[in-house]
Design a protein around this motif. Structure first.
Motif, PDB file in Angstrom:
ATOM      1  N   MET A  75       0.803  -1.186   0.000  1.00 52.47           N
ATOM      2  CA  MET A  75       0.000   0.000   0.000  1.00 52.47           C
ATOM      3  C   MET A  75       0.855   1.262   0.000  1.00 52.47           C
ATOM      4  O   MET A  75       0.360   2.336   0.234  1.00 52.47           O
ATOM      5  N   GLN A  76       2.106   1.137  -0.266  1.00 47.94           N
ATOM      6  CA  GLN A  76       2.987   2.297  -0.270  1.00 47.94           C
ATOM      7  C   GLN A  76       2.803   3.171  -1.503  1.00 47.94           C
ATOM      8  O   GLN A  76       3.305   4.279  -1.553  1.00 47.94           O
ATOM      9  N   ARG A  77       2.053   2.680  -2.501  1.00 50.32           N
ATOM     10  CA  ARG A  77       1.834   3.471  -3.712  1.00 50.32           C
ATOM     11  C   ARG A  77       0.926   4.657  -3.458  1.00 50.32           C
ATOM     12  O   ARG A  77       0.949   5.630  -4.198  1.00 50.32           O
ATOM     13  N   PHE A  78       0.099   4.580  -2.436  1.00 50.12           N
ATOM     14  CA  PHE A  78      -0.863   5.639  -2.163  1.00 50.12           C
ATOM     15  C   PHE A  78      -0.240   6.682  -1.251  1.00 50.12           C
ATOM     16  O   PHE A  78       0.215   6.386  -0.161  1.00 50.12           O
ATOM     17  N   ARG A  79      -0.243   7.909  -1.702  1.00 52.10           N
ATOM     18  CA  ARG A  79       0.353   8.983  -0.911  1.00 52.10           C
ATOM     19  C   ARG A  79      -0.602   9.501   0.154  1.00 52.10           C
ATOM     20  O   ARG A  79      -0.174  10.029   1.173  1.00 52.10           O
ATOM     21  N   ARG A  80      -1.882   9.394  -0.117  1.00 48.30           N
ATOM     22  CA  ARG A  80      -2.874   9.887   0.835  1.00 48.30           C
ATOM     23  C   ARG A  80      -3.768   8.742   1.275  1.00 48.30           C
ATOM     24  O   ARG A  80      -4.121   7.872   0.492  1.00 48.30           O
ATOM     25  N   MET A  81      -4.159   8.778   2.522  1.00 43.59           N
ATOM     26  CA  MET A  81      -5.034   7.751   3.066  1.00 43.59           C
ATOM     27  C   MET A  81      -6.392   7.778   2.342  1.00 43.59           C
ATOM     28  O   MET A  81      -6.992   6.742   2.107  1.00 43.59           O
ATOM     29  N   ARG A  82      -6.855   8.955   1.970  1.00 43.81           N
ATOM     30  CA  ARG A  82      -8.142   9.073   1.271  1.00 43.81           C
ATOM     31  C   ARG A  82      -8.110   8.334  -0.060  1.00 43.81           C
ATOM     32  O   ARG A  82      -9.082   7.679  -0.442  1.00 43.81           O
ATOM     33  N   SER A  83      -6.992   8.409  -0.776  1.00 39.55           N
ATOM     34  CA  SER A  83      -6.869   7.696  -2.048  1.00 39.55           C
ATOM     35  C   SER A  83      -6.923   6.188  -1.827  1.00 39.55           C
ATOM     36  O   SER A  83      -7.572   5.466  -2.589  1.00 39.55           O
ATOM     37  N   LEU A  84      -6.271   5.731  -0.803  1.00 38.82           N
ATOM     38  CA  LEU A  84      -6.299   4.301  -0.470  1.00 38.82           C
ATOM     39  C   LEU A  84      -7.705   3.853  -0.113  1.00 38.82           C
ATOM     40  O   LEU A  84      -8.164   2.807  -0.578  1.00 38.82           O
ATOM     41  N   GLN A  85      -8.405   4.633   0.682  1.00 38.35           N
ATOM     42  CA  GLN A  85      -9.764   4.275   1.075  1.00 38.35           C
ATOM     43  C   GLN A  85     -10.698   4.240  -0.126  1.00 38.35           C
ATOM     44  O   GLN A  85     -11.537   3.356  -0.255  1.00 38.35           O
ATOM     45  N   LYS A  86     -10.546   5.185  -1.034  1.00 41.43           N
ATOM     46  CA  LYS A  86     -11.390   5.231  -2.226  1.00 41.43           C
ATOM     47  C   LYS A  86     -11.124   4.006  -3.101  1.00 41.43           C
ATOM     48  O   LYS A  86     -12.042   3.356  -3.588  1.00 41.43           O
TER      49      LYS A  86
END
Length: 53
Positions: free
Chosen positions: A1-12
Protein backbone atom coordinates in the motif's frame (compact mmCIF):
# COMPACT_ATOMS: atom_id res chain seq x y z
CA UNK A 1 0.00 0.00 0.00
CA UNK A 2 2.99 2.30 -0.27
CA UNK A 3 1.83 3.47 -3.71
CA UNK A 4 -0.86 5.64 -2.16
CA UNK A 5 0.35 8.98 -0.91
CA UNK A 6 -2.87 9.89 0.84
CA UNK A 7 -5.03 7.75 3.07
CA UNK A 8 -8.14 9.07 1.27
CA UNK A 9 -6.87 7.70 -2.05
CA UNK A 10 -6.30 4.30 -0.47
CA UNK A 11 -9.76 4.27 1.07
CA UNK A 12 -11.39 5.23 -2.23
CA UNK A 13 -9.49 2.52 -4.08
CA UNK A 14 -10.28 -0.10 -1.44
CA UNK A 15 -14.01 0.61 -1.49
CA UNK A 16 -14.22 0.41 -5.29
CA UNK A 17 -11.94 -2.63 -5.48
CA UNK A 18 -13.93 -4.59 -2.91
CA UNK A 19 -17.25 -4.05 -4.65
CA UNK A 20 -15.83 -4.99 -8.06
CA UNK A 21 -13.92 -7.98 -6.68
CA UNK A 22 -16.99 -9.30 -4.84
CA UNK A 23 -19.07 -8.91 -7.98
CA UNK A 24 -16.72 -10.96 -10.15
CA UNK A 25 -15.32 -13.47 -7.65
CA UNK A 26 -17.21 -16.61 -8.62
CA UNK A 27 -15.22 -19.20 -6.61
CA UNK A 28 -14.12 -21.01 -9.77
CA UNK A 29 -12.79 -24.02 -7.90
CA UNK A 30 -16.23 -24.75 -6.39
CA UNK A 31 -18.31 -24.72 -9.59
CA UNK A 32 -18.39 -26.76 -12.76
CA UNK A 33 -17.33 -25.06 -15.98
CA UNK A 34 -20.83 -24.50 -17.38
CA UNK A 35 -22.10 -22.95 -14.15
CA UNK A 36 -19.02 -20.76 -13.90
CA UNK A 37 -19.47 -19.50 -17.47
CA UNK A 38 -23.15 -18.71 -16.89
CA UNK A 39 -22.53 -16.75 -13.71
CA UNK A 40 -19.55 -14.96 -15.26
CA UNK A 41 -21.62 -13.96 -18.29
CA UNK A 42 -24.41 -12.68 -16.03
CA UNK A 43 -21.93 -10.66 -13.96
CA UNK A 44 -20.39 -9.10 -17.07
CA UNK A 45 -23.80 -8.22 -18.49
CA UNK A 46 -24.80 -6.55 -15.22
CA UNK A 47 -21.50 -4.68 -15.07
CA UNK A 48 -21.93 -3.41 -18.64
CA UNK A 49 -25.49 -2.30 -17.82
CA UNK A 50 -24.26 -0.39 -14.79
CA UNK A 51 -21.46 1.20 -16.79
CA UNK A 52 -23.81 2.35 -19.54
CA UNK A 53 -26.00 4.29 -17.10
Amino acid sequence: MQRFRRMRSLQKFASVHSSVYNHFNQERSLACRDTFKLTRTAALAEWRELGAA
